[in-house]
Design a protein around this motif. Structure first.
Motif, short mmCIF file in Angstrom:
data_model
loop_
_atom_site.label_atom_id
_atom_site.label_comp_id
_atom_site.label_asym_id
_atom_site.label_seq_id
_atom_site.Cartn_x
_atom_site.Cartn_y
_atom_site.Cartn_z
N PRO A 135 0.83 -1.21 0.00
CA PRO A 135 0.00 0.00 0.00
C PRO A 135 0.86 1.25 0.00
O PRO A 135 2.03 1.23 0.42
N SER A 136 0.30 2.32 -0.45
CA SER A 136 1.02 3.59 -0.52
C SER A 136 1.36 4.08 0.89
O SER A 136 0.57 3.95 1.82
N ALA A 137 2.52 4.67 1.03
CA ALA A 137 2.92 5.22 2.32
C ALA A 137 2.19 6.52 2.62
O ALA A 137 2.22 6.99 3.75
N MET A 138 1.55 7.09 1.63
CA MET A 138 0.89 8.38 1.82
C MET A 138 -0.54 8.25 2.31
O MET A 138 -1.19 9.25 2.57
N SER A 139 -1.04 7.03 2.42
CA SER A 139 -2.41 6.85 2.91
C SER A 139 -2.46 5.61 3.79
O SER A 139 -1.60 4.76 3.74
N SER A 140 -3.49 5.54 4.59
CA SER A 140 -3.63 4.40 5.48
C SER A 140 -4.55 3.33 4.90
O SER A 140 -4.78 2.30 5.51
N GLY A 141 -5.08 3.57 3.71
CA GLY A 141 -6.00 2.62 3.10
C GLY A 141 -5.30 1.40 2.55
O GLY A 141 -4.11 1.39 2.28
N ILE B 290 -1.76 -1.90 14.22
CA ILE B 290 -2.31 -1.74 15.55
C ILE B 290 -3.43 -0.70 15.46
O ILE B 290 -3.17 0.48 15.22
N PRO B 291 -4.68 -1.13 15.63
CA PRO B 291 -5.77 -0.15 15.52
C PRO B 291 -5.76 0.80 16.71
O PRO B 291 -5.72 0.38 17.86
N ARG B 292 -5.76 2.08 16.42
CA ARG B 292 -5.76 3.12 17.45
C ARG B 292 -6.69 4.24 17.03
O ARG B 292 -6.90 4.48 15.85
N SER B 293 -7.17 4.93 18.01
CA SER B 293 -7.97 6.11 17.72
C SER B 293 -7.09 7.35 17.85
O SER B 293 -6.00 7.31 18.44
N TYR B 294 -7.57 8.45 17.33
CA TYR B 294 -6.79 9.68 17.37
C TYR B 294 -6.59 10.16 18.80
O TYR B 294 -5.54 10.70 19.15
N SER B 295 -7.57 9.96 19.65
CA SER B 295 -7.47 10.44 21.04
C SER B 295 -6.41 9.69 21.84
O SER B 295 -5.92 10.21 22.84
N GLU B 296 -6.04 8.49 21.42
CA GLU B 296 -5.01 7.75 22.14
C GLU B 296 -3.64 8.41 22.02
O GLU B 296 -2.74 8.11 22.81
N ASN B 297 -3.45 9.30 21.07
CA ASN B 297 -2.18 10.02 20.97
C ASN B 297 -1.96 10.95 22.15
O ASN B 297 -0.83 11.32 22.45
N PHE B 298 -3.02 11.35 22.84
CA PHE B 298 -2.93 12.32 23.92
C PHE B 298 -3.25 11.72 25.28
O PHE B 298 -3.51 12.44 26.22
#
Length: 101
Positions: free
Chosen positions: A10-16, A83-91
């Protein structure tokens, strides 16, 4: 000239992962590329390099190559563990992994 069978990464520029599920059959060129003096692009007289065929499974791609008497090589692909993560887990306050920047 060998046919190369592989699964594209997959492309490094997207998570798809839209284009990472199929297998691709391409031809490797035996001839070196020449440089076009006007544009500076690499040119080749072998038109088989332009062929790119996609298959749903590896078995279909290998069966097609064998049915058409094409010598082929299969390049294995390593699937990366996500590893599935949500955006809020960054903080998170109790973050297990340190910041990397």
């Amino acid at each position: 000239m060998y046919a190369k069978i592989y699964r594209p990464r997959p492309s490094a520029m997207s998570s798809g992962r839209a284009n990472a599920q199929h297998w691709v059959l391409e031809f490797d060129s035996d001839e070196p590329h020449a440089i076009d003096p006007l544009t500076g692009n690499a040119i080749s007289t072998d038109t088989r390099e332009q062929i790119r065929m996609t298959f749903e499974t590896l078995e279909e791609a290998v069966a097609f190559a064998k049915a058409n008497d094409m010598p082929h090589r299969v390049h294995g692909s390593t699937d990366t563990k996500r590893i599935p993560r949500s955006y809020s887990e960054n903080f998170d306050f109790n973050r297990k992994l340190p910041w990397t920047h």
